[in-house]
Design a protein around this motif. Sequence first.
Motif, short mmCIF file in Angstrom:
data_model
loop_
_atom_site.label_atom_id
_atom_site.label_comp_id
_atom_site.label_asym_id
_atom_site.label_seq_id
_atom_site.Cartn_x
_atom_site.Cartn_y
_atom_site.Cartn_z
N GLU A 140 -4.09 10.20 -2.09
CA GLU A 140 -5.59 9.33 -1.83
C GLU A 140 -5.17 7.72 -2.41
O GLU A 140 -6.16 6.84 -2.30
CB GLU A 140 -6.67 10.00 -2.45
CG GLU A 140 -6.90 10.06 -4.14
CD GLU A 140 -5.96 10.66 -4.38
OE1 GLU A 140 -5.86 10.60 -6.25
OE2 GLU A 140 -5.10 11.18 -3.67
N ALA A 141 -4.02 7.42 -3.20
CA ALA A 141 -4.04 5.76 -3.33
C ALA A 141 -4.99 4.43 -2.49
O ALA A 141 -5.33 4.04 -2.76
CB ALA A 141 -2.47 5.48 -4.06
N ALA A 142 -4.15 4.47 -1.39
CA ALA A 142 -4.13 3.76 -0.27
C ALA A 142 -6.06 3.79 -0.04
O ALA A 142 -6.24 3.14 0.01
CB ALA A 142 -2.92 4.00 0.55
N ALA A 143 -6.22 5.26 0.08
CA ALA A 143 -7.38 5.33 0.06
C ALA A 143 -8.18 4.41 -0.27
O ALA A 143 -9.41 3.95 -0.12
CB ALA A 143 -8.11 6.87 1.07
N ALA A 153 1.01 -1.46 0.03
CA ALA A 153 -0.10 -0.16 -0.33
C ALA A 153 1.02 0.97 -0.16
O ALA A 153 0.46 2.45 -0.70
CB ALA A 153 -0.64 -0.30 1.13
N THR A 154 2.01 1.21 0.61
CA THR A 154 3.06 1.99 0.43
C THR A 154 3.72 2.53 -0.91
O THR A 154 3.67 3.44 -1.17
CB THR A 154 4.07 2.21 1.81
OG1 THR A 154 2.86 1.94 2.31
CG2 THR A 154 4.83 3.44 1.91
N VAL A 156 -1.03 17.08 5.00
CA VAL A 156 -2.44 16.81 5.61
C VAL A 156 -3.32 15.92 5.61
O VAL A 156 -4.08 15.59 6.03
CB VAL A 156 -2.69 18.47 6.48
CG1 VAL A 156 -4.10 18.82 6.72
CG2 VAL A 156 -1.93 19.26 7.09
N LEU A 157 -3.67 15.82 3.84
CA LEU A 157 -4.16 15.67 2.85
C LEU A 157 -4.26 13.83 3.78
O LEU A 157 -4.83 13.22 4.02
CB LEU A 157 -4.34 14.88 2.16
CG LEU A 157 -4.73 16.90 1.27
CD1 LEU A 157 -4.64 17.10 -0.18
CD2 LEU A 157 -6.15 17.32 1.87
N ALA A 158 -3.27 13.71 3.57
CA ALA A 158 -2.81 11.85 4.35
C ALA A 158 -3.26 11.69 5.45
O ALA A 158 -4.01 10.46 5.39
CB ALA A 158 -0.76 11.48 3.74
N LEU A 159 -2.74 12.35 6.18
CA LEU A 159 -3.55 12.24 7.85
C LEU A 159 -4.92 12.42 7.57
O LEU A 159 -5.80 11.37 8.05
CB LEU A 159 -3.21 13.71 8.44
CG LEU A 159 -1.71 12.98 8.94
CD1 LEU A 159 -0.95 15.00 9.56
CD2 LEU A 159 -1.94 12.27 9.94
N GLY A 161 -4.39 4.68 6.53
CA GLY A 161 -3.39 5.92 7.14
C GLY A 161 -1.71 6.17 7.33
O GLY A 161 -1.14 7.07 7.24
N ARG A 162 -1.71 4.73 7.33
CA ARG A 162 -0.09 4.61 7.74
C ARG A 162 0.47 5.02 6.11
O ARG A 162 1.69 5.34 6.34
CB ARG A 162 0.62 3.40 8.24
CG ARG A 162 -0.04 3.75 9.93
CD ARG A 162 0.42 1.50 10.84
NE ARG A 162 0.47 1.79 12.14
CZ ARG A 162 0.51 0.78 12.85
NH1 ARG A 162 1.09 -0.09 12.17
NH2 ARG A 162 0.08 0.66 14.26
N ALA A 163 0.06 3.81 5.50
CA ALA A 163 0.72 4.03 4.03
C ALA A 163 0.51 5.26 2.91
O ALA A 163 1.10 5.85 2.93
CB ALA A 163 -0.33 3.27 3.14
N SER A 164 -0.84 5.95 3.86
CA SER A 164 -0.47 7.19 3.19
C SER A 164 0.17 8.17 3.56
O SER A 164 0.95 9.04 2.81
CB SER A 164 -1.95 8.00 3.31
OG SER A 164 -2.94 7.14 3.02
N LEU A 165 0.61 8.37 4.89
CA LEU A 165 1.26 9.31 5.31
C LEU A 165 2.57 8.54 5.10
O LEU A 165 3.32 9.80 5.05
CB LEU A 165 1.67 8.70 7.04
CG LEU A 165 2.01 10.39 7.59
CD1 LEU A 165 1.66 11.10 7.37
CD2 LEU A 165 1.61 10.42 9.39
N ILE A 166 3.15 7.50 5.36
CA ILE A 166 4.72 7.32 4.87
C ILE A 166 4.65 7.67 3.18
O ILE A 166 6.04 7.96 3.12
CB ILE A 166 4.73 5.19 5.61
CG1 ILE A 166 4.78 4.86 6.93
CG2 ILE A 166 6.39 5.80 4.63
CD1 ILE A 166 4.84 3.87 7.64
#
Length: 496
Positions: free
Chosen positions: A232-235, A38-39, A78-81, A249-254
Amino acid sequence: MSQTPRDRDASATEPPAESPGQAPRSQQKAHALGLTSATGLVIGSVVGTGVFTMPAVMAGAGTMSIVVLAVVAVGAMVLALLFGQLTKRLPHSDGGLYAYARYEFGDFAGYLVGWSYWISAWAGNAAIVASWVFYVDAMLDLHDPSGLVNWGIALTGLWVPAIVNLVGVQQMAWFQNITVVMKFLPLLFIGAFGWIFVNNANFGAFNATGGSLYSGIGIAAGVALFSFIGVEAAAITAKRVRNPRVNVGRASLIGTCASAVLYVLVTAAVMGLVPHGTLVNTGSPFVDAFQVMFPGTAWAGRFIAVVAVISGIGALNGWTLIVTESSRAMAQDGLFPRPFAWADRNGTAWFGIVVGALLPSLLMLWRYLSGPGLTVFTYLVNLTVMTVAIAYFFSALAQLTYLVSHRRRVEGRRLARDIVVAATGVVFSMWLTFASGYQVVYQGLVVILAGMVGYALLNARRQRLGESAEPAGSSPAEPDADPTVADRSIPAKEVA
């Protein structure tokens, strides 16, 4: 009694008793994306071919563009969070941004977001492959190839990822992880070791536009904003992610943090490696940077072309999945043509993959036969930014609505923190739209309005089949109406 979108989605997000927070065992095969994959999907979607021309464009604005890039990177994080928080609340929602808007605001808002995002996704693929073709030409040492030759190359870039996705999500994830490593390491090498060869005299003026500071920010922001699309790919693919409540959430932020660090380091290093006058007039800044680091080498240009080709094909691979999943979710809810939900025995939405590759293929044919050059590419980039901003905006509004509606149990600092994240997402999304320019906003609005015609037809069909409630104020059937059609208007006592 039919359920509302919120009722359906809320029930869908309830974790099964056998495995709290995860999908049922029957769906585990489809959930092929772990945290690493996902990351990789996020990084692969964010870091495409644009990074290989970004330093040259940024240099045209001046060294202030590094500051702008850093600010945009903060907005992207911020969007990733935000997407992580939304997915934690709706962990098994299908379609990500579309599902968030539909859950909070109903079918129409969901369709508006889904349509806008689907347009931005496949149009973005066309923009990526348009840039990708130039690097393939350089790698193969093709000089002034014909339009049909370049179209054939573009088809390769679009359909190889489509075939990989048709084989299955697990194979797509493996391919994505390989391409992420192959493109990330060379770029990181320049961003880390390139500083040894940096000459401070190469950096241009803080504002190199010759105009106002505002105009310089506009130049830098446009490129930076497009470069971070994909956070937003993981979402979007949450239904394909194992334990999405945690891993999305982790994949988006990392993934976003890693991409942001890479962008800032690489852009600043190249600005210091290549003289400003040379950098603003080159279409291959990394070739010049490698020649400074390894003077007298003949392989620099070919090496960078190969890295760019790998980067582009990896980005197209991830975005093919995103295009497919965004249309599949809508089709399953009856808000998109049914064929987009058709799936094979592996759960792959093959029709969505084929259409998602066919549309940019036709667009590229027009591009190479009409010969508008960078005009089409620039338009596609701006259209992608404008339409994806709508999806970001509604996602941020959905979270803000939830937070201020007193449905949240947690109060105090955590509530204040989450409200700040959601409000920042709203402002950042509005800036994305503003930065696209008046002409693109106007043209994008036409595209969105055209999609509303489709919603009208789909909604009429759903009402006819009883899948959607008629408006509350519907009048009773006329005397000469077909008596076989049930009157679904609200009772008179309820009107009173």
